[in-house]
Scaffold this motif. Structure first.
Motif, PDB file in Angstrom:
ATOM      1  N   ASP A   1       0.851  -1.184   0.000  1.00 38.94           N
ATOM      2  CA  ASP A   1       0.000   0.000   0.000  1.00 38.94           C
ATOM      3  C   ASP A   1       0.891   1.240   0.000  1.00 38.94           C
ATOM      4  O   ASP A   1       1.940   1.266   0.658  1.00 38.94           O
ATOM      5  N   LEU A   2       0.462   2.273  -0.693  1.00 40.78           N
ATOM      6  CA  LEU A   2       1.276   3.477  -0.826  1.00 40.78           C
ATOM      7  C   LEU A   2       1.454   4.192   0.512  1.00 40.78           C
ATOM      8  O   LEU A   2       2.454   4.884   0.719  1.00 40.78           O
ATOM      9  N   GLU A   3       0.496   4.037   1.428  1.00 41.89           N
ATOM     10  CA  GLU A   3       0.616   4.663   2.745  1.00 41.89           C
ATOM     11  C   GLU A   3       1.521   3.835   3.657  1.00 41.89           C
ATOM     12  O   GLU A   3       2.209   4.374   4.514  1.00 41.89           O
ATOM     13  N   ARG A   4       1.524   2.533   3.465  1.00 47.11           N
ATOM     14  CA  ARG A   4       2.318   1.654   4.328  1.00 47.11           C
ATOM     15  C   ARG A   4       3.796   1.708   3.980  1.00 47.11           C
ATOM     16  O   ARG A   4       4.664   1.670   4.847  1.00 47.11           O
ATOM     17  N   CYS A   5       4.090   1.749   2.690  1.00 49.82           N
ATOM     18  CA  CYS A   5       5.467   1.886   2.228  1.00 49.82           C
ATOM     19  C   CYS A   5       5.474   3.032   1.214  1.00 49.82           C
ATOM     20  O   CYS A   5       5.250   2.825   0.017  1.00 49.82           O
ATOM     21  N   VAL A   6       5.672   4.250   1.720  1.00 52.10           N
ATOM     22  CA  VAL A   6       5.618   5.435   0.869  1.00 52.10           C
ATOM     23  C   VAL A   6       6.724   5.347  -0.188  1.00 52.10           C
ATOM     24  O   VAL A   6       7.882   5.087   0.140  1.00 52.10           O
ATOM     25  N   PRO A   7       6.370   5.542  -1.469  1.00 54.83           N
ATOM     26  CA  PRO A   7       7.370   5.394  -2.546  1.00 54.83           C
ATOM     27  C   PRO A   7       8.465   6.443  -2.487  1.00 54.83           C
ATOM     28  O   PRO A   7       8.365   7.452  -1.771  1.00 54.83           O
ATOM     29  N   ALA A   8       9.498   6.218  -3.272  1.00 59.34           N
ATOM     30  CA  ALA A   8      10.549   7.217  -3.450  1.00 59.34           C
ATOM     31  C   ALA A   8       9.983   8.417  -4.195  1.00 59.34           C
ATOM     32  O   ALA A   8       9.051   8.300  -5.001  1.00 59.34           O
ATOM     33  N   VAL A   9      10.533   9.580  -3.914  1.00 57.61           N
ATOM     34  CA  VAL A   9      10.179  10.788  -4.655  1.00 57.61           C
ATOM     35  C   VAL A   9      10.394  10.537  -6.146  1.00 57.61           C
ATOM     36  O   VAL A   9      11.467  10.104  -6.568  1.00 57.61           O
ATOM     37  N   GLY A  10       9.350  10.763  -6.935  1.00 58.42           N
ATOM     38  CA  GLY A  10       9.447  10.591  -8.388  1.00 58.42           C
ATOM     39  C   GLY A  10       9.292   9.172  -8.882  1.00 58.42           C
ATOM     40  O   GLY A  10       9.383   8.935 -10.095  1.00 58.42           O
TER      41      GLY A  10
ATOM     42  N   ILE B   1      14.011   9.039   2.939  1.00 57.34           N
ATOM     43  CA  ILE B   1      12.861   9.908   2.727  1.00 57.34           C
ATOM     44  C   ILE B   1      11.970   9.319   1.646  1.00 57.34           C
ATOM     45  O   ILE B   1      12.453   8.910   0.591  1.00 57.34           O
ATOM     46  N   GLY B   2      10.672   9.291   1.896  1.00 58.41           N
ATOM     47  CA  GLY B   2       9.700   8.896   0.891  1.00 58.41           C
ATOM     48  C   GLY B   2       8.682  10.001   0.705  1.00 58.41           C
ATOM     49  O   GLY B   2       8.335  10.704   1.670  1.00 58.41           O
ATOM     50  N   GLY B   3       8.225  10.197  -0.502  1.00 52.13           N
ATOM     51  CA  GLY B   3       7.208  11.209  -0.766  1.00 52.13           C
ATOM     52  C   GLY B   3       6.379  10.828  -1.971  1.00 52.13           C
ATOM     53  O   GLY B   3       6.923  10.448  -3.005  1.00 52.13           O
ATOM     54  N   PHE B   4       5.063  10.914  -1.827  1.00 53.46           N
ATOM     55  CA  PHE B   4       4.178  10.553  -2.937  1.00 53.46           C
ATOM     56  C   PHE B   4       2.988  11.489  -2.969  1.00 53.46           C
ATOM     57  O   PHE B   4       2.291  11.668  -1.979  1.00 53.46           O
ATOM     58  N   ALA B   5       2.740  12.101  -4.142  1.00 53.40           N
ATOM     59  CA  ALA B   5       1.622  13.017  -4.321  1.00 53.40           C
ATOM     60  C   ALA B   5       0.700  12.514  -5.419  1.00 53.40           C
ATOM     61  O   ALA B   5       1.136  11.841  -6.354  1.00 53.40           O
ATOM     62  N   GLN B   6      -0.557  12.837  -5.281  1.00 49.65           N
ATOM     63  CA  GLN B   6      -1.529  12.546  -6.339  1.00 49.65           C
ATOM     64  C   GLN B   6      -2.590  13.636  -6.346  1.00 49.65           C
ATOM     65  O   GLN B   6      -2.832  14.293  -5.321  1.00 49.65           O
ATOM     66  N   VAL B   7      -3.197  13.850  -7.507  1.00 45.31           N
ATOM     67  CA  VAL B   7      -4.246  14.851  -7.646  1.00 45.31           C
ATOM     68  C   VAL B   7      -5.589  14.149  -7.632  1.00 45.31           C
ATOM     69  O   VAL B   7      -5.842  13.258  -8.443  1.00 45.31           O
ATOM     70  N   GLU B   8      -6.428  14.533  -6.672  1.00 49.61           N
ATOM     71  CA  GLU B   8      -7.758  13.951  -6.533  1.00 49.61           C
ATOM     72  C   GLU B   8      -8.775  15.070  -6.359  1.00 49.61           C
ATOM     73  O   GLU B   8      -8.616  15.926  -5.480  1.00 49.61           O
ATOM     74  N   ASN B   9      -9.806  15.066  -7.215  1.00 46.48           N
ATOM     75  CA  ASN B   9     -10.880  16.060  -7.134  1.00 46.48           C
ATOM     76  C   ASN B   9     -10.334  17.486  -7.093  1.00 46.48           C
ATOM     77  O   ASN B   9     -10.812  18.340  -6.335  1.00 46.48           O
ATOM     78  N   GLY B  10      -9.326  17.725  -7.938  1.00 46.90           N
ATOM     79  CA  GLY B  10      -8.786  19.065  -8.055  1.00 46.90           C
ATOM     80  C   GLY B  10      -7.843  19.480  -6.949  1.00 46.90           C
ATOM     81  O   GLY B  10      -7.407  20.641  -6.905  1.00 46.90           O
ATOM     82  N   ARG B  11      -7.506  18.568  -6.031  1.00 44.02           N
ATOM     83  CA  ARG B  11      -6.577  18.870  -4.934  1.00 44.02           C
ATOM     84  C   ARG B  11      -5.351  17.977  -5.037  1.00 44.02           C
ATOM     85  O   ARG B  11      -5.450  16.790  -5.379  1.00 44.02           O
ATOM     86  N   LEU B  12      -4.188  18.535  -4.751  1.00 44.84           N
ATOM     87  CA  LEU B  12      -2.966  17.752  -4.705  1.00 44.84           C
ATOM     88  C   LEU B  12      -2.736  17.327  -3.259  1.00 44.84           C
ATOM     89  O   LEU B  12      -2.695  18.167  -2.357  1.00 44.84           O
ATOM     90  N   ILE B  13      -2.614  16.025  -3.062  1.00 42.62           N
ATOM     91  CA  ILE B  13      -2.415  15.470  -1.719  1.00 42.62           C
ATOM     92  C   ILE B  13      -1.042  14.811  -1.671  1.00 42.62           C
ATOM     93  O   ILE B  13      -0.738  13.921  -2.472  1.00 42.62           O
ATOM     94  N   LEU B  14      -0.209  15.251  -0.750  1.00 39.75           N
ATOM     95  CA  LEU B  14       1.161  14.763  -0.612  1.00 39.75           C
ATOM     96  C   LEU B  14       1.324  14.038   0.718  1.00 39.75           C
ATOM     97  O   LEU B  14       0.992  14.584   1.771  1.00 39.75           O
ATOM     98  N   CYS B  15       1.838  12.800   0.659  1.00 38.86           N
ATOM     99  CA  CYS B  15       2.195  12.045   1.858  1.00 38.86           C
ATOM    100  C   CYS B  15       3.718  11.938   1.925  1.00 38.86           C
ATOM    101  O   CYS B  15       4.366  11.743   0.895  1.00 38.86           O
TER     102      CYS B  15
END
Length: 313
Positions: free
Chosen positions: A190-199, A248-262
């Protein structure tokens, strides 16, 4: 006399995955510009040559791209194609990221010959990974695991698993899919359990900052969502002073017009870990990344980062 058709030279590593990515970009460019001649300039980087040590001890993922940048600066190539997770936050003087393609699956893949899921690993199992980011998050989940360095191209890593050197290995899902090796994946984190590498999962194109012609050609391939998400992730890691010594891990996605970054930052042994999220308008991507970084620093990640910088081992 008729003039020659415009041409573009792509500097690329020689691994099968890097060549796939370069050929993919070449095909996209030819489709976008029917009169454009595109050729590949394959080369071997220092990161490809040194396989007996971890990336953290030899200078980081930037070793995979330095020779490509030199080729562009010297006029032997026009662009370089990278996995964005390999691109340091600070671009060299005179170089710029010109475009980013749509993102492939950004997750980390669990691969094992004997165990169906990460949870099924026996006590003290040996897991192969070359990433301190993965090591940090895996150890936080399972402190008993024995984590062993795993270097080389995708095929080499899979072969080492098959030979019995590891109980399981962790690879990026995107690379496996691009090489049509998705069937080797046992399951995906899961992306929240193992946050991906930036990019992670994004292919980027680099060129000279003063090469407006090449930038205009490659702009046709740019994916706005991937660009915005990657900018947020890179700003997050850059503000934290991220390097190969910083898990460091960071993952962003755009949902319903908002960018959410974990985001996540932790110690390699998994005993100290900080997680958080931030969101906002996609056009404010870099500000969102900076905001999340400041939040984790305020939570206590600053002293951890200082210790990692002073004692990366």
């Amino acid at each position: 006399m008729s003039s020659s058709p415009p041409a573009l030279r792509i500097a690329t590593r020689r691994s099968r995955l890097a060549l796939w990515q370069a050929e993919h970009v070449a095909a996209r460019l030819r489709a976008a510009h029917t009169d454009l001649e595109v050729t590949l300039v394959p080369m071997t980087t220092q990161g490809d040559r040194i396989l007996d040590r971890s990336l953290a001890t030899i200078g980081g993922k930037g070793l995979f791209i330095k020779e490509l940048e030199v080729a562009i600066a010297a006029g032997r190539a026009d662009i370089a194609v990278h996995s964005m997770k390999d691109v340091p936050g600070d671009m060299p003087p005179g170089m710029v990221l010109a475009a980013m393609l749509n993102r492939e699956d950004p997750s980390d893949a669990f691969i094992s010959m004997r165990h169906g899921r990460f949870e099924d690993l026996p006590p003290n199992a040996t897991v192969g990974t070359s990433s301190l980011r993965r090591q940090c998050q895996l150890k936080a989940l399972r402190p008993d695991l024995q984590l062993a360095t795993l270097r080389g191209n995708v095929e080499t890593r899979l072969q080492r698993l098959q030979e019995g050197a590891y109980d399981a290995i962790i690879l990026a899902t995107a690379g496996l899919k691009r090489l049509r090796l998705e069937n080797r994946i046992t399951h995906r984190f899961d992306l929240e359990r193992c946050v991906p590498a930036v990019g992670q999962g994004v292919i980027g194109i680099e060129c000279r900052e003063d090469d407006a012609h090449t930038q205009a050609l490659t702009a046709a391939l740019n994916d706005t969502a991937a660009w915005q998400c990657c900018q947020a992730e890179r700003a997050f890691a850059q503000r934290l002073g991220g390097s190969c010594q910083s898990p460091i891990g960071g993952f962003a996605q755009v949902e319903n017009g908002r960018l959410i970054l974990c985001g996540v930052i932790g110690s390699p042994d998994g005993l100290e870990i900080y997680r958080g999220a931030a969101s906002g308008a996609p056009q404010d991507a870099r500000a969102i990344g900076m905001e999340l970084a400041e939040r984790l620093l305020a939570d206590g990640a600053g002293p951890l980062l200082e210790r990692l910088r002073s004692d990366p081992a």
